[in-house]
Design an enzyme around this catalytic site. Structure first.
Site, PDB file in Angstrom:
ATOM      1  N   HIS A 178      35.742 -13.708  14.804  1.00 49.11           N
ATOM      2  CA  HIS A 178      34.377 -13.646  15.349  1.00 49.11           C
ATOM      3  C   HIS A 178      34.374 -12.859  16.654  1.00 49.11           C
ATOM      4  O   HIS A 178      35.436 -12.539  17.194  1.00 49.11           O
ATOM      5  CB  HIS A 178      33.846 -15.064  15.632  1.00 49.11           C
TER       6      HIS A 178
ATOM      7  N   ASP B  71      32.573 -13.262  20.598  1.00 51.14           N
ATOM      8  CA  ASP B  71      31.841 -14.230  21.427  1.00 51.14           C
ATOM      9  C   ASP B  71      30.532 -13.591  21.876  1.00 51.14           C
ATOM     10  O   ASP B  71      30.509 -12.422  22.262  1.00 51.14           O
ATOM     11  CB  ASP B  71      32.663 -14.596  22.681  1.00 51.14           C
TER      12      ASP B  71
ATOM     13  N   HIS C 122      38.194 -11.510  17.424  1.00 53.62           N
ATOM     14  CA  HIS C 122      39.428 -12.279  17.586  1.00 53.62           C
ATOM     15  C   HIS C 122      39.411 -13.495  16.689  1.00 53.62           C
ATOM     16  O   HIS C 122      38.361 -13.892  16.168  1.00 53.62           O
ATOM     17  CB  HIS C 122      39.631 -12.669  19.066  1.00 53.62           C
TER      18      HIS C 122
ATOM     19  N   ARG D 188      48.520 -26.040  19.972  1.00 54.97           N
ATOM     20  CA  ARG D 188      47.933 -25.089  20.927  1.00 54.97           C
ATOM     21  C   ARG D 188      46.694 -25.726  21.553  1.00 54.97           C
ATOM     22  O   ARG D 188      45.855 -26.290  20.847  1.00 54.97           O
ATOM     23  CB  ARG D 188      47.545 -23.807  20.176  1.00 54.97           C
TER      24      ARG D 188
HETATM   25  C1  LIG Z   1      29.516 -20.512  13.597  1.00 56.98           C
HETATM   26  C2  LIG Z   1      29.092 -20.608  14.835  1.00 56.98           C
HETATM   27  C3  LIG Z   1      29.852 -21.309  15.932  1.00 56.98           C
HETATM   28  C4  LIG Z   1      29.249 -20.672  17.170  1.00 56.98           C
HETATM   29  C5  LIG Z   1      27.797 -20.627  16.763  1.00 56.98           C
HETATM   30  C6  LIG Z   1      27.876 -19.960  15.408  1.00 56.98           C
HETATM   31  O1  LIG Z   1      26.734 -20.161  14.579  1.00 56.98           O
HETATM   32  C7  LIG Z   1      28.126 -18.458  15.647  1.00 56.98           C
HETATM   33  C8  LIG Z   1      28.775 -18.197  17.043  1.00 56.98           C
HETATM   34  C9  LIG Z   1      29.854 -19.241  17.362  1.00 56.98           C
HETATM   35  C10 LIG Z   1      30.361 -19.184  18.809  1.00 56.98           C
HETATM   36  C11 LIG Z   1      31.632 -18.345  19.001  1.00 56.98           C
HETATM   37  C12 LIG Z   1      32.010 -18.350  20.490  1.00 56.98           C
HETATM   38  C13 LIG Z   1      31.938 -19.751  21.112  1.00 56.98           C
HETATM   39  O2  LIG Z   1      33.056 -20.507  20.689  1.00 56.98           O
HETATM   40  C14 LIG Z   1      30.636 -20.480  20.701  1.00 56.98           C
HETATM   41  C15 LIG Z   1      30.477 -21.795  21.480  1.00 56.98           C
HETATM   42  C16 LIG Z   1      29.464 -19.576  20.863  1.00 56.98           C
HETATM   43  O3  LIG Z   1      28.696 -19.514  21.805  1.00 56.98           O
HETATM   44  O4  LIG Z   1      29.310 -18.804  19.748  1.00 56.98           O
HETATM   45  C17 LIG Z   1      30.633 -20.625  19.185  1.00 56.98           C
HETATM   46  C18 LIG Z   1      29.486 -21.384  18.531  1.00 56.98           C
HETATM   47  C19 LIG Z   1      29.777 -22.882  18.405  1.00 56.98           C
HETATM   48  O5  LIG Z   1      30.909 -23.269  18.062  1.00 56.98           O
HETATM   49  O6  LIG Z   1      28.840 -23.665  18.603  1.00 56.98           O
HETATM   50  O1  LIG Z   2      41.382 -20.975  21.077  1.00 59.68           O
HETATM   51  C1  LIG Z   2      41.444 -19.784  21.308  1.00 59.68           C
HETATM   52  O2  LIG Z   2      42.426 -19.220  21.745  1.00 59.68           O
HETATM   53  C2  LIG Z   2      40.215 -18.918  21.058  1.00 59.68           C
HETATM   54  C3  LIG Z   2      39.031 -19.732  20.579  1.00 59.68           C
HETATM   55  C4  LIG Z   2      37.785 -18.931  20.503  1.00 59.68           C
HETATM   56  O3  LIG Z   2      37.830 -17.758  20.252  1.00 59.68           O
HETATM   57  C5  LIG Z   2      36.491 -19.577  20.794  1.00 59.68           C
HETATM   58  O4  LIG Z   2      36.471 -20.811  21.036  1.00 59.68           O
HETATM   59  O5  LIG Z   2      35.463 -18.862  20.789  1.00 59.68           O
HETATM   60 FE   LIG Z   3      35.972 -16.755  20.654  1.00 63.88          FE
END
Ligand SMILES: C=C1C[C@]23C[C@@]1(O)CC[C@H]2[C@@]12CC[C@H](O)[C@@](C)(C(=O)O1)[C@H]2[C@@H]3C(=O)O
Ligand SMILES: O=C(O)CCC(=O)C(=O)O
Ligand SMILES: [Fe+2]
Length: 315
Positions: free
Chosen positions: A205, A207, A245, A255
């Site tokens: 994904h 961020d 990543h 981890r």
């Molecule tokens: C599948 C998902 C988890 C996420 C929200 C989403 O619908 C798409 C973006 C995901 C992500 C990736 C980065 C961060 O870990 C996170 C907190 C974010 O802001 O976007 C997660 C979301 C989540 O786990 O709630």
């Molecule tokens: O745990 C990690 O090293 C990365 C996790 C990550 O990419 C995320 O939480 O968005």
């Molecule tokens: Fe991430």
């Protein structure tokens, strides 16, 4: 994405042509104690969207204290941790990431960066010593936020944008929608599935926020993709990259990672900065961070979340 590191520690792999390799020398390392790192920071954001920082000024005791509190939390019995879940999106989650069917070999705790909010919402649920835990989160997040703002100001200088707090003020805003995540990847007995594919801790994904600062214990698993990199930073009209990543499982060691995601206030309009446009058209329709987040939460991890906001949709 920024990785908080010490010079000797290396546990990130780059995925090139689908083959993971540990190319430590290729990952930019920025020493924040050296004079004038701004040109190197800009180059790292353009080429990789990913770099490690050393001599970052985040006190080691804040890092070790939070790591030890995180380990204590994840060692609690499941029924204790589950009192803090399911994630809505904040709270404790196990294996299910986000609301749309993504799964990984991971458990996590998602918090805001607002101490009062965390205290009101989670204090009674965080095991025996919630105040110690929340205090460790607060100390660490405050120090990392300060460092993230410093990096964003150096980047503004490097891009010749004035005022230099154009990005950092969004993180400093009281209404900033920033989140903090603790991830725990237990050792996984299997590293590959029946088809020889790597088992996934946290699926591929990008961020969505302005900046992510990640710190992990000394356990491998994080991979970044150089091929296929998605150019998604709207504010720089596509100039800076948000790195793709993922985390793969480790059979021997657990981890623990902690990530600060610095985001703007929900009402903030996200648009390219005029000084970076040089007569160019914006590649994106106008939207607020709230609209973007709402749409992100309808997406799967691997989706291209910005596609919906492009003026000319990618084919
Ligand atoms: C599948 C998902 C988890 C996420 C929200 C989403 O619908 C798409 C973006 C995901 C992500 C990736 C980065 C961060 O870990 C996170 C907190 C974010 O802001 O976007 C997660 C979301 C989540 O786990 O709630
Ligand atoms: O745990 C990690 O090293 C990365 C996790 C990550 O990419 C995320 O939480 O968005
Ligand atoms: Fe991430």
């Amino acid at each position: 994405m920024v990785v908080l590191s010490q010079p000797a520690i290396e546990h990130v792999s780059l995925v090139k042509n689908c083959k993971p390799t540990t190319f430590s020398s290729e990952i930019p390392v920025i020493d924040l104690s050296k004079p004038d790192p701004k040109a190197r920071l800009v180059a790292a954001c353009e080429e990789f969207g990913f770099f490690k920082v050393i001599n970052h000024g985040v006190p080691t005791e804040f890092i070790t204290e939070l790591e030890s509190e995180a380990i204590k939390f994840f060692s609690l019995p499941s029924f204790e941790k589950e009192k803090t879940g399911p994630p809505d999106p904040l709270g404790y989650g196990n294996k299910r990431i986000g609301p749309n069917g993504d799964v990984g070999w991971v458990e996590f705790l998602l918090l805001t960066t607002n101490r009062e909010f965390n205290s009101q919402r989670f204090s009674s649920m965080l095991g025996n010593n919630p105040e110690v835990f929340l205090c460790a989160v607060n100390d660490y997040v405050s120090a990392v936020k300060k460092m993230a703002c410093e990096i964003l100001e150096l980047l503004a200088d490097g891009l010749k944008i004035k005022p230099r707090d154009v990005f950092s003020k969004l993180l400093m805003d009281k209404q900033s929608d920033s989140v903090f995540r603790l991830n725990h990847y237990p050792p996984c007995p299997k590293l590959q599935d029946m088809n020889g594919r790597d088992l996934i801790g946290f699926g591929e994904h990008t961020d969505p926020q302005i900046i992510s600062v990640m710190r992990s214990n000394n356990t491998s698993g994080l991979q970044i993709s150089l091929r296929d990199g998605e150019w998604i930073s709207v504010m720089t009209n596509g100039r800076f990259k948000s790195v793709r990543h993922r985390v793969v499982t480790n059979s021997m060691k657990s981890r623990v990672s902690m990530i600060y995601f610095g985001g703007p206030p929900l009402s903030e309009k996200i648009a390219p900065l005029p000084s970076l446009m040089e007569g160019e058209e914006s590649l994106y329709k106008e939207f607020t961070w709230f609209e973007y987040k709402k749409s992100a939460y309808k997406s799967r991890l691997a989706d291209n979340r910005l596609g919906l906001f492009e003026k000319i949709p990618a084919s």
